[in-house]
Design a protein around this motif. Structure first.
Motif, PDB file in Angstrom:
ATOM      1  N   GLY A  87       0.816  -1.214   0.000  1.00  0.00           N
ATOM      2  CA  GLY A  87       0.000   0.000   0.000  1.00  0.00           C
ATOM      3  C   GLY A  87       0.847   1.260   0.000  1.00  0.00           C
ATOM      4  N   LEU A  88       1.922   1.244   0.794  1.00  0.00           N
ATOM      5  CA  LEU A  88       2.832   2.389   0.822  1.00  0.00           C
ATOM      6  C   LEU A  88       3.544   2.566  -0.512  1.00  0.00           C
ATOM      7  N   ARG A  89       3.967   1.449  -1.111  1.00  0.00           N
ATOM      8  CA  ARG A  89       4.678   1.502  -2.399  1.00  0.00           C
ATOM      9  C   ARG A  89       3.763   2.053  -3.494  1.00  0.00           C
ATOM     10  N   ILE A  90       2.518   1.637  -3.504  1.00  0.00           N
ATOM     11  CA  ILE A  90       1.551   2.163  -4.486  1.00  0.00           C
ATOM     12  C   ILE A  90       1.412   3.667  -4.313  1.00  0.00           C
ATOM     13  N   ARG A  91       1.270   4.118  -3.065  1.00  0.00           N
ATOM     14  CA  ARG A  91       1.140   5.554  -2.787  1.00  0.00           C
ATOM     15  C   ARG A  91       2.375   6.318  -3.277  1.00  0.00           C
ATOM     16  N   GLU A  92       3.564   5.780  -3.003  1.00  0.00           N
ATOM     17  CA  GLU A  92       4.815   6.423  -3.434  1.00  0.00           C
ATOM     18  C   GLU A  92       4.905   6.496  -4.963  1.00  0.00           C
ATOM     19  N   LEU A  93       4.605   5.387  -5.622  1.00  0.00           N
ATOM     20  CA  LEU A  93       4.687   5.356  -7.081  1.00  0.00           C
ATOM     21  C   LEU A  93       3.676   6.302  -7.719  1.00  0.00           C
ATOM     22  N   LEU A  94       2.467   6.352  -7.168  1.00  0.00           N
ATOM     23  CA  LEU A  94       1.465   7.290  -7.684  1.00  0.00           C
ATOM     24  C   LEU A  94       1.954   8.730  -7.558  1.00  0.00           C
ATOM     25  N   ALA A  95       2.560   9.057  -6.439  1.00  0.00           N
ATOM     26  CA  ALA A  95       3.045  10.427  -6.215  1.00  0.00           C
ATOM     27  C   ALA A  95       4.092  10.822  -7.250  1.00  0.00           C
ATOM     28  N   VAL A  96       4.939   9.882  -7.635  1.00  0.00           N
ATOM     29  CA  VAL A  96       5.990  10.166  -8.614  1.00  0.00           C
ATOM     30  C   VAL A  96       5.440  10.146 -10.041  1.00  0.00           C
ATOM     31  N   ARG A  97       4.591   9.181 -10.342  1.00  0.00           N
ATOM     32  CA  ARG A  97       4.176   8.951 -11.719  1.00  0.00           C
ATOM     33  C   ARG A  97       3.020   9.826 -12.203  1.00  0.00           C
ATOM     34  N   LYS A  98       2.063  10.147 -11.328  1.00  0.00           N
ATOM     35  CA  LYS A  98       0.903  10.920 -11.765  1.00  0.00           C
ATOM     36  C   LYS A  98       1.267  12.243 -12.436  1.00  0.00           C
ATOM     37  N   PRO A  99       2.196  13.028 -11.885  1.00  0.00           N
ATOM     38  CA  PRO A  99       2.531  14.285 -12.558  1.00  0.00           C
ATOM     39  C   PRO A  99       3.069  14.069 -13.984  1.00  0.00           C
ATOM     40  N   VAL A 100       3.730  12.947 -14.216  1.00  0.00           N
ATOM     41  CA  VAL A 100       4.231  12.646 -15.558  1.00  0.00           C
ATOM     42  C   VAL A 100       3.071  12.215 -16.446  1.00  0.00           C
ATOM     43  N   TYR A 101       2.210  11.328 -15.952  1.00  0.00           N
ATOM     44  CA  TYR A 101       1.046  10.900 -16.738  1.00  0.00           C
ATOM     45  C   TYR A 101       0.185  12.104 -17.132  1.00  0.00           C
ATOM     46  N   GLU A 102       0.091  13.073 -16.238  1.00  0.00           N
ATOM     47  CA  GLU A 102      -0.751  14.247 -16.483  1.00  0.00           C
ATOM     48  C   GLU A 102      -0.220  15.134 -17.602  1.00  0.00           C
ATOM     49  N   GLN A 103       0.968  14.838 -18.122  1.00  0.00           N
ATOM     50  CA  GLN A 103       1.499  15.554 -19.284  1.00  0.00           C
ATOM     51  C   GLN A 103       0.930  15.011 -20.589  1.00  0.00           C
ATOM     52  N   ALA A 104       0.083  13.990 -20.506  1.00  0.00           N
ATOM     53  CA  ALA A 104      -0.523  13.400 -21.695  1.00  0.00           C
ATOM     54  C   ALA A 104      -1.430  14.411 -22.389  1.00  0.00           C
ATOM     55  N   ALA A 105      -1.576  14.242 -23.693  1.00  0.00           N
ATOM     56  CA  ALA A 105      -2.429  15.140 -24.482  1.00  0.00           C
ATOM     57  C   ALA A 105      -3.898  14.996 -24.098  1.00  0.00           C
ATOM     58  N   ILE A 106      -4.305  13.783 -23.748  1.00  0.00           N
ATOM     59  CA  ILE A 106      -5.703  13.493 -23.412  1.00  0.00           C
ATOM     60  C   ILE A 106      -5.725  12.702 -22.109  1.00  0.00           C
ATOM     61  N   THR A 107      -6.636  13.040 -21.221  1.00  0.00           N
ATOM     62  CA  THR A 107      -6.858  12.267 -19.997  1.00  0.00           C
ATOM     63  C   THR A 107      -8.269  11.720 -20.027  1.00  0.00           C
ATOM     64  N   LEU A 108      -8.386  10.404 -19.828  1.00  0.00           N
ATOM     65  CA  LEU A 108      -9.699   9.764 -19.743  1.00  0.00           C
ATOM     66  C   LEU A 108      -9.904   9.288 -18.311  1.00  0.00           C
ATOM     67  N   GLU A 109     -10.960   9.738 -17.678  1.00  0.00           N
ATOM     68  CA  GLU A 109     -11.282   9.292 -16.329  1.00  0.00           C
ATOM     69  C   GLU A 109     -12.121   8.038 -16.443  1.00  0.00           C
TER      70      GLU A 109
END
Length: 171
Positions: free
Chosen positions: A129-151
């Motif tokens: 659970g901690l590792r998922i939280r850590e990875l999300l914190a690092v990766r989400k800002p990069v994913y958010e650079q995508a041209a399109i976001t689908l929720e």
């Protein structure tokens, strides 16, 4: 035009991407599948035998091979966008689509299937659970650079339709 699907582990990049590519009759490539086929090993075995950095370097090389197909749907590994200049490279060579789930939904989903995830498989429930939280914190800002976001809702049929609509918009 090439489309690159990005997002966290378990977001549906491979499952949804394969369905949409078949529906739209375009080539589909999954970087993890290509790597496993080229090396003759599963992704968890590659991590175990060669380590994460070896895998990440190889993954970046496979990403660059996607330019051989001018129109294709490409599912990327969850960590691929955050290594080297891969996110910027994908944004220059195609359209990126971020398949986004709510954080808590992705955590619940991954806890159920973590045995198949190299970065989570050997961890206790608390550590995973901690590792998922850590990875999300690092990766989400990069994913958010995508041209399109689908929720996404986490429901295969409706998520497939949403991704197909986005792909049709691009093509």
């Amino acid at each position: 035009m090439r489309i690159y699907l990005v997002g966290f582990m378990g977001a549906g990049k491979s499952t949804l991407g394969q369905r949409v590519a078949a529906d739209l009759d375009v080539p589909f490539f999954d970087t993890d599948t290509v790597i496993a086929a080229q090396l003759g090993m599963t992704v968890p075995d590659i991590f175990r035998v060669h380590g994460e950095m070896y895998f990440r370097h190889y993954e970046s090389d496979v990403l660059r091979q996607t330019t051989f197909y001018p129109k294709a749907l490409n599912a990327t590994g969850a960590g691929l966008p955050v290594h080297e200049d891969n996110m910027q490279w994908m944004n220059r060579h195609g359209i990126t689509i971020y398949l986004q789930w709510p954080d808590e939904a992705i955590r619940r989903h991954l806890m159920l299937e973590r045995a198949s995830r190299p970065l989570l498989s050997d961890l206790s429930d608390i550590d995973a659970g901690l590792r998922i939280r850590e990875l999300l914190a690092v990766r989400k800002p990069v994913y958010e650079q995508a041209a399109i976001t689908l929720e996404l809702a986490g429901e295969v049929e409706s998520d497939t339709k949403l991704l197909e609509k986005a792909c049709r918009y691009v093509w």
